[in-house]
Enzyme design. Structure first.
Site, short mmCIF file in Angstrom:
data_model
loop_
_atom_site.label_atom_id
_atom_site.label_comp_id
_atom_site.label_asym_id
_atom_site.label_seq_id
_atom_site.Cartn_x
_atom_site.Cartn_y
_atom_site.Cartn_z
N CYS A 164 0.90 -1.07 0.11
CA CYS A 164 0.00 0.13 -0.16
C CYS A 164 0.89 1.35 -0.03
CB CYS A 164 -0.83 0.12 1.37
SG CYS A 164 -2.16 -1.38 1.31
N ARG A 180 3.57 -0.31 -5.14
CA ARG A 180 3.07 -0.63 -3.92
C ARG A 180 2.09 -1.57 -3.76
NH1 ARG A 180 6.81 1.66 -0.19
NH2 ARG A 180 5.42 1.09 1.47
N HIS A 199 14.97 -37.19 -7.80
CA HIS A 199 14.37 -37.67 -6.39
C HIS A 199 12.79 -37.39 -6.50
CE1 HIS A 199 18.22 -38.95 -5.06
NE2 HIS A 199 18.87 -37.82 -5.36
N ASN A 224 -1.43 2.23 5.70
CA ASN A 224 -0.22 1.28 5.16
C ASN A 224 -0.01 0.49 6.45
OD1 ASN A 224 2.93 1.33 4.23
ND2 ASN A 224 1.47 -0.20 3.85
N GLY A 225 -0.17 -0.84 6.23
CA GLY A 225 0.24 -1.65 7.33
C GLY A 225 -0.80 -2.67 7.79
N GLU A 255 6.62 -15.15 -11.95
CA GLU A 255 5.98 -13.75 -11.24
C GLU A 255 5.70 -12.71 -12.36
OE1 GLU A 255 8.00 -10.73 -9.10
OE2 GLU A 255 9.91 -11.30 -9.85
N GLU A 302 16.33 -18.11 -9.31
CA GLU A 302 15.98 -16.68 -9.75
C GLU A 302 15.16 -16.66 -11.09
OE1 GLU A 302 15.24 -14.10 -8.31
OE2 GLU A 302 15.58 -12.59 -9.53
N TRP A 319 -2.76 -2.73 -1.60
CA TRP A 319 -2.45 -4.19 -1.95
C TRP A 319 -3.28 -4.94 -0.80
CZ3 TRP A 319 -0.26 -8.11 0.79
CH2 TRP A 319 0.11 -9.50 0.20
N LYS A 322 5.79 -4.04 -4.86
CA LYS A 322 7.41 -3.93 -4.90
C LYS A 322 7.65 -4.19 -3.28
CE LYS A 322 11.33 -2.42 -6.90
NZ LYS A 322 11.53 -3.89 -7.58
N LYS A 336 11.63 -15.37 -11.53
CA LYS A 336 11.16 -14.21 -12.63
C LYS A 336 10.07 -14.35 -13.57
CE LYS A 336 12.57 -11.34 -11.00
NZ LYS A 336 13.51 -10.83 -10.09
#
Ligand code: F6R
Length: 578
Positions: free
Chosen positions: A2, A27, A478, A95-96, A462, A455, A71, A573, A459
Site C-alpha cells: 500500500c 506498492r 528424487h 499502510n500496514g 511472477e 531466480e 495491496w 514491490k 522471474k
C-alpha cells in the site's frame, strides 16, 4: 505494501496526490482513492483498480487531502475496501496491518459503530471518531495508543480544513517540504518535487499545515522536525522511451553494477570484519534471498567461517543460533520488507550484529542495522527486481574481493558483457514465445548455478504466470522428474566447468522424457534443443551474466502473453506485511 500520500499547501491537492499515487502504484494496485477537504466538506473518490480508475478525482477542489493505493490484505479488491476510510469527521489512509482490529471492531460495534468494509484499516477511522473531543492531536494520540501492529496513517478531520495528521509505526512514512506546501508519502519518488525531506522514525505523529510540519511523540511531547535535502531527481519514474520499466531497468544493469562496485564501502567492511564473528547468516526474501544464496557461497570462501543464507520469513520461525559472535546480513532492495525487518530485529534481540544491504538509504532496515551497505542500482520501479539483483550480486563480488585483498576487476568489465547479452534479444524473444506454449517451465542448475535457476524461475513465474519451479539439478531424480514430458520445458543453467558433465547427464535425463531444453551456458557441447550462449568470464562471475538472458526471457514471455510485466497480479514491490 500500500502507498499513502498527503498534501496541504497552496496547490489543488487532488492533482498533487494523484501524481504521487502514480509513483507509489508499485506498492499495490488493487484499488485507489483520494479524499480532499474543501472548506469544512470532505469529498472522497475511491475505486477498485489501478490509480487510473480514479482519474476523475483530479477534479476534486481543495488544497488539503490524502490518497491511497492498495495491496489487499483484509478484504478483497473491491470498491468498499478501497481507502480512504471515512467515519464522521475523519478520513484515513493506512499502510500496514492493525493486528488487533477484530477486538477493536467488536468493541466499536458494541458502541453502535457500523462498518462498511472488510478491512482492518476502517477501525482506525472509527476509533478516531470515537476518541474525538475537539482536539485533533489528542484524538490521534488516544487512537494510536490502542493500535497494535504496523501502521503509517494519513488523517483528515473536517474541523481542521488545512491540516493533515500523519503517523508512523513500523510502516514507512517520509515528509517532504516543497515551495508551495508540505507532503507525506510512503516513499521518496512520490515526493519528487520536494526540495527537502524528513524520514519519520517509529512512534511519531506529524501535524502538517501549509505553514510546515510539527513533530510529536505518541505521548504528544513536541520533538524537533529536521529536514534534509532531497537528492532524488523527480525524473526517476520515467520509462525513458522503453515500453516497460522492467526492460529499462534490465538495460541499466551495467551501470548499476559498476556504481555498486565503485561505491563499495571498504571502511565499513573493515569495521564490520574487525568486530570478528564465528558465524554469519544472510537473510532475505524472494530475489534478495537468491542473491543471498550466491553471497553466502562467496562470503564463506572469503571469511572462512560458516555462512548460511536463509529465507527471512523462516529465520523467524525457529530459534537460530544467534549470539554476540554472530553476524546477520539482511538483504533487501527496499529495506522495508516486513519479514526481513523481523529477522533483523530477532538478530538484535539475541545480541548478534546486524548489517544491511539495501538500495534505500532512508529505509527502516538501514536505520535498524549497525552497519549499512548500499547498492548503487538507483530507484527500481518495475515490481520484478532486476537491476537491484545485479547490484546485490555486484556487492557480494566486491566484498569477496575485499576479503581476499583484491579488487573485483571483472565488475568494471561487466558492462561490455552485458551489452553483448542484450544484443541477443532477437534470439530470446521467439524463444520466450515458445516457452509460453509449455505447460510447465522448470529451471535447473548445480552449485553456483542453483541460485540462478531459482531466480530465473521466480522471474518467469511472477511476470508471465507460467507454472514452473527452480530445482537443484541433482534433485530432479528424487521426485520432480515425474513432471517431465513433451509439454514441459527446462531451462538448464550450466556455467561451472567441474559440474558440466553432471549437468549434461541431468539434461539428457529430462530430454529422454520429452522435455524441450534450453541451455544457458558458455560451453559449446551441451546437448540442448536450444542454447543461449554466455560470453566468457571468470567462472565465479557467471551468476551475474546468467541473470541477464533469464530476465529477458521472463520479460518477453510476459509481453508475449499480453501481460504488463511492471504490474504483475497480486504483487507489490514493497512487502510490508509478514
Ligand atoms: C521478485 C521480487 C521479490 C523481492 C522480495 C524482497 O522480483 O522483487 O521477490 O525480491 O519481495 O523484496 P526486498 O528486496 O525489497 O526485501
Amino acid at each position: 505494501m500500500c502507498g499513502i500520500i498527503a498534501y496541504t499547501g497552496r496547490r489543488q491537492a487532488a492533482k498533487v496526490l494523484y501524481d504521487g499515487l502514480t509513483r507509489l502504484e508499485y506498492r499495490g494496485y488493487d484499488s485507489a482513492g483520494i479524499a480532499v477537504l474543501n472548506g469544512w466538506r470532505l469529498d472522497c473518490i475511491k475505486r477498485a483498480g489501478r490509480v487510473c480508475a480514479i482519474a476523475d478525482a483530479r477534479a476534486l477542489a481543495g488544497t488539503c487531502g490524502i490518497g491511497h493505493t492498495r495491496w489487499a490484505t483484509h478484504g478483497g479488491a473491491e470498491d468498499k475496501n478501497a481507502h480512504p476510510h471515512v467515519c464522521g469527521k475523519f478520513a484515513v489512509a493506512h499502510n500496514g496491518i492493525i493486528e488487533n482490529y477484530a477486538a477493536l471492531k467488536a468493541e466499536l460495534s458494541d458502541m453502535g459503530h457500523s462498518f462498511s468494509s472488510d478491512t482492518d484499516s476502517e477501525t482506525v477511522a472509527h476509533l478516531l471518531a470515537a476518541s474525538y473531543r475537539g482536539d485533533l492531536l489528542d484524538a490521534v494520540g488516544r487512537t494510536v495508543g490502542k493500535l497494535r501492529g504496523s501502521f503509517a496513517l494519513c488523517i483528515l478531520c473536517t474541523d481542521f480544513p488545512d491540516a493533515v495528521v500523519c503517523v508512523r509505526q513500523k510502516s514507512p512514512l517520509i515528509l517532504g517540504r516543497a515551495a508551495d506546501g508540505v507532503l507525506a508519502a510512503s516513499d521518496v519518488p512520490a515526493l519528487g518535487g520536494c526540495g527537502e525531506i524528513c524520514v519519520l522514525a517509529d512512534s511519531r505523529i506529524a501535524l502538517l499545515t501549509p505553514a510546515g510540519a510539527e513533530l510529536y511523540s505518541f505521548s504528544l511531547a513536541r520533538l524537533p522536525c529536521v529536514f534534509a535535502p532531497n537528492t532524488l531527481r523527480a525524473s526517476v519514474c520515467d520509462k525513458g522511451g522503453y515500453a516497460h520499466f522492467m526492460r529499462k531497468e534490465i538495460e541499466e544493469e551495467g551501470a548499476a553494477v559498476v556504481r555498486t562496485a565503485a561505491s563499495f564501502d571498504e571502511g565499513a567492511a573493515r569495521r564490520l570484519c574487525a568486530d570478528g564473528f564465528s558465524r554469519v547468516f544472510l537473510v532475505g526474501c524472494g530475489t534478495a534471498y537468491h542473491s543471498a544464496l550466491t553471497g553466502a557461497r562467496l562470503l564463506e570462501e572469503g571469511l572462512r567461517v560458516p555462512v548460511r543464507a536463509e529465507l527471512a520469513s523462516e529465520f523467524c520461525c525457529r530459534r537460530p543460533l544467534l549470539d554476540r559472535c554472530s553476524l546477520v546480513l539482511a538483504v533487501s532492495q527496499s529495506g522495508e520488507t516486513a519479514d526481513t525487518l523481523a529477522a533483523g530485529r530477532l538478530a538484535k534481540k539475541y545480541g548478534a550484529r546486524l548489517a544491511a544491504l539495501t538500495n534505500a538509504g532512508h529505509s527502516s532496515l538501514s536505520r535498524l542495522a549497525d552497519h549499512c551497505f548500499l547498492t548503487g542500482a538507483g530507484v527500481e520501479v518495475g515490481v520484478a527486481a532486476t537491476k537491484t539483483y545485479a547490484a546485490q550480486l555486484a556487492f557480494f563480488y566486491a566484498f569477496y574481493a575485499f576479503l581476499r585483498g583484491q579488487k573485483a576487476a571483472y565488475l568494471q568489465k561487466f558492462a561490455a558483457a552485458h551489452r553483448k547479452l542484450l544484443s541477443r534479444e532477437g534470439e530470446i524473444r521467439p524463444l520466450a514465445a515458445k516457452l509460453t506454449g509449455a505447460q510447465g517451465v522448470y529451471f535447473i542448475g548445480r552449485g553456483a548455478d542453483h541460485p540462478s535457476a531459482l531466480e530465473g524461475s521466480l522471474k518467469l513465474r511472477e511476470v508471465s504466470y507460467l507454472p514452473g519451479a527452480g530445482y537443484a539439478a541433482g534433485e530432479l531424480k528424487h521426485g520432480s522428474i515425474a513432471l517431465m514430458d513433451g509439454n514441459t520445458a527446462v531451462v538448464a543453467v550450466a556455467t561451472q566447468k567441474e559440474l558440466k558433465e553432471k549437468m549434461k547427464t541431468s539434461i539428457s535425463e529430462v530430454r529422454a522424457r520429452g522435455a524441450f531444453v534450453v541451455a544457458v551456458t558458455p560451453f559449446d557441447d551441451i546437448p540442448a534443443d536450444q542454447v543461449l550462449s554466455l560470453p566468457a568470464c571468470p567462472q565465479r562471475y557467471y551468476p551475474l551474466l546468467t541473470q541477464v538472458p533469464l530476465q529477458l526471457l521472463a520479460y518477453h514471455a510476459a509481453v508475449c502473453r499480453g501481460l504488463d510485466p511492471d504490474r504483475p497480479r497480486h504483487l507489490a514491490k514493497s512487502v510490508t506485511v509478514e
